[in-house]
Scaffold this motif. Structure first.
Motif, PDB file in Angstrom:
ATOM      1  N   TYR A 126      82.046  45.910  63.137  1.00 39.69           N
ATOM      2  CA  TYR A 126      80.497  46.208  62.659  1.00 39.69           C
ATOM      3  C   TYR A 126      80.098  45.124  61.521  1.00 39.69           C
ATOM      4  O   TYR A 126      80.743  45.446  60.517  1.00 39.69           O
ATOM      5  CB  TYR A 126      80.369  47.609  62.264  1.00 39.69           C
TER       6      TYR A 126
ATOM      7  N   GLU B 149      74.609  46.121  61.773  1.00 38.54           N
ATOM      8  CA  GLU B 149      75.033  47.240  62.627  1.00 38.54           C
ATOM      9  C   GLU B 149      75.207  48.523  62.170  1.00 38.54           C
ATOM     10  O   GLU B 149      74.869  49.578  62.578  1.00 38.54           O
ATOM     11  CB  GLU B 149      76.381  46.566  63.403  1.00 38.54           C
TER      12      GLU B 149
ATOM     13  N   ARG C 292      73.436  52.399  62.981  1.00 39.35           N
ATOM     14  CA  ARG C 292      74.091  53.372  63.211  1.00 39.35           C
ATOM     15  C   ARG C 292      74.224  54.695  62.583  1.00 39.35           C
ATOM     16  O   ARG C 292      74.498  55.715  62.910  1.00 39.35           O
ATOM     17  CB  ARG C 292      75.727  52.897  63.520  1.00 39.35           C
TER      18      ARG C 292
END
Length: 286
Positions: A175, A179, A183
């Motif tokens: 990640y 990213e 999330r």
């Protein structure tokens, strides 16, 4: 014997097959849990993901082999859920089907297997996978302290600073900082530590409400701010929030087996070593 693509009608049977194998060290794959409910949930998510696919081998009316490909077509990468096989020859069949299915769409495959899983190791090495690292899986069960702690979460105005710090500390990981920001939710949190100089450390953790399980994904501290107890402060903060506020029954993490400082930190916080795993990568040249 026949092989095909896993569909919704076979999810329960597949989860039973995988659960019976993944609970054994000699068959364990790190990308999946060990309980049937957890595995079934993962298979349901994969089945609803248009980018991913799973392949099965049938023998005498029962599943005798499974290989899942959790793909990210945008990145061109995939994690392998398996192979889980009753007979060694099934691996070749499953792998050929997976390669054909994703031909031209994926350039990198990742495999994460218990060090006792010699079948997975042989599969990896015979198909061109390269060993990348040794990882130690650790788990903490039960909150070691009920002491109240202040919880500091990443504020919106620090997003850019966090992205820069994360991508500097972990430049090639699963990640990116951007990213992780995408999330963020009530179950995906970034815990932070800061001072007059700004953000000096963070910990990213996720919580699985269905399984009541937390996971420590990343912990990072600026190089110039290390050896000041920031890592332990962040870890205590996250552990408290996951156990006391979220209701987690356990917290898991993976750390590099050679990272003695991190291993020592987690052990002092009460984490116990559960298993050792090997990480392999295959890069397919176009």
């Amino acid at each position: 014997m026949k092989a095909g693509i896993l569909d919704h009608a076979n999810l329960v049977q597949a989860s039973e097959f995988i659960a019976g194998m993944n609970s054994l060290r000699q068959c364990h794959i790190g990308y999946l849990g060990t309980s049937q409910n957890d595995i079934l949930h993962s298979l349901e998510e994969m089945n609803s993901d248009a980018e991913s696919a799973a392949f099965i081998v049938w023998k005498d009316g029962a599943i005798a082999g499974f290989l899942g490909v959790d793909a990210d077509l945008n990145k061109g990468t995939a994690e392998l859920w398996g192979p889980f096989v009753q007979e060694f020859e099934f691996m070749r069949l499953l792998w050929e089907k997976a390669l054909h299915y994703f031909e031209g769409n994926l350039h990198s495959y990742f495999l994460f297997a218990d060090t006792a899983n010699h079948t997975a190791a042989e599969f990896a090495l015979s198909n061109g996978f390269k060993p990348q690292s040794a990882q130690t899986y650790m788990e903490l069960k039960g909150n070691p302290s009920n002491e109240l702690r202040d919880i500091s979460l990443l504020p919106p105005h620090s997003h850019s600073e966090f992205i820069h710090l994360h991508d500097t500390l972990f430049p090639h990981t699963y990640y990116s900082g951007k990213e992780i920001i995408g999330r963020l939710s009530d179950e995906h949190k970034v815990y932070t530590s800061g001072d007059a100089d700004g953000l000096n450390g963070y910990l990213y953790a996720e919580y699985n409400r269905d399984e009541k399980e937390g996971s420590i994904e990343f912990i990072g501290v600026k190089f110039c701010k290390r050896k000041k107890g920031i890592g332990r402060k962040l870890l205590d903060m996250a552990v408290h929030d996951l156990f006391v506020n979220a209701g987690s029954a356990s917290i898991k993490l993976c750390v590099g087996t050679t990272n003695q400082k991190a291993l020592s930190l987690y052990k002092k916080a009460g984490f116990k070593v559960e298993r050792s795993l090997s990480f392999y990568k295959l890069y397919i040249w176009e």
